[in-house]
Motif scaffolding. Sequence first.
Motif, PDB file in Angstrom:
ATOM      1  N   LEU A  63      41.310  49.020  25.733  1.00 24.59           N
ATOM      2  CA  LEU A  63      40.486  47.785  25.399  1.00 24.59           C
ATOM      3  C   LEU A  63      39.123  49.098  24.788  1.00 24.59           C
ATOM      4  N   ALA A  64      39.649  50.539  26.108  1.00 24.16           N
ATOM      5  CA  ALA A  64      38.626  51.080  24.925  1.00 24.16           C
ATOM      6  C   ALA A  64      39.190  51.598  23.394  1.00 24.16           C
TER       7      ALA A  64
ATOM      8  N   SER B 261      52.167  49.297  28.380  1.00 26.79           N
ATOM      9  CA  SER B 261      51.110  48.683  29.467  1.00 26.79           C
ATOM     10  C   SER B 261      52.145  47.253  30.111  1.00 26.79           C
TER      11      SER B 261
ATOM     12  N   PRO C  29      43.330  44.407  31.973  1.00 26.05           N
ATOM     13  CA  PRO C  29      42.679  45.141  33.397  1.00 26.05           C
ATOM     14  C   PRO C  29      42.479  44.112  34.307  1.00 26.05           C
TER      15      PRO C  29
ATOM     16  N   GLY D 155      46.951  48.523  34.305  1.00 23.27           N
ATOM     17  CA  GLY D 155      45.070  48.625  34.479  1.00 23.27           C
ATOM     18  C   GLY D 155      45.045  49.234  33.462  1.00 23.27           C
ATOM     19  N   ALA D 156      44.971  50.831  34.418  1.00 22.12           N
ATOM     20  CA  ALA D 156      44.703  52.098  32.869  1.00 22.12           C
ATOM     21  C   ALA D 156      44.888  52.141  31.827  1.00 22.12           C
TER      22      ALA D 156
ATOM     23  N   GLY E 204      45.492  49.637  30.669  1.00 21.01           N
ATOM     24  CA  GLY E 204      44.725  47.701  29.723  1.00 21.01           C
ATOM     25  C   GLY E 204      43.246  48.607  29.449  1.00 21.01           C
ATOM     26  N   VAL E 205      42.547  49.202  30.166  1.00 27.27           N
ATOM     27  CA  VAL E 205      41.606  50.031  30.046  1.00 27.27           C
ATOM     28  C   VAL E 205      41.770  50.973  28.576  1.00 27.27           C
ATOM     29  N   ILE E 206      42.599  51.642  28.859  1.00 29.31           N
ATOM     30  CA  ILE E 206      42.588  52.074  27.166  1.00 29.31           C
ATOM     31  C   ILE E 206      42.844  51.867  26.112  1.00 29.31           C
TER      32      ILE E 206
ATOM     33  N   ALA F 124      40.447  43.101  26.733  1.00 32.38           N
ATOM     34  CA  ALA F 124      39.809  42.372  28.575  1.00 32.38           C
ATOM     35  C   ALA F 124      40.782  42.124  29.074  1.00 32.38           C
TER      36      ALA F 124
END
Length: 141
Positions: free
Chosen positions: A36-37, A117, A61, A29-30, A32-34, A58
């Motif tokens: 997306l960012a 990921s 995460p 998940g982390a 995945g956030v990276i 999106a």
Amino acid sequence: MATTEPANLGNSRTQDAFTTARKCVALFGAVGVIVLATVAVMASLGHGTTPFMWIRGALFPAIALVLLRILARAAEGSYRAFDRVRTLSTVMPIAIIGVDLIPGLCPPWYAVLQGLSALALVPVAVLTRGAALSAAFPKPN
């Protein structure tokens, strides 16, 4: 459908395996956030992004949160949840990397981050097939 009570849910090896699995899913998940960012930063700098990159960025995460919930149910003794985690953690890395290998679908940097990921889920697949969790979840009749 018959239900089976887990044999060794309180065993320290079983709890350690669940703790490690939670950490791996959280890492998935982390990353995945990276991803997306990174897509957001690239878009704000004027680099090309696609709806595929935004949607998939999106989704990962969100999927991690769902996997954490299913993993929590498995840790409480749900064989069905355990079986879902085992299946998803095996299929998802293959599917993620397979889609990333489609030529022209996404830029190489995106494919690499998504692949990283996916690799976070491989230990979950190994753990759910390992001795500690297999003993805790005998197959229902």
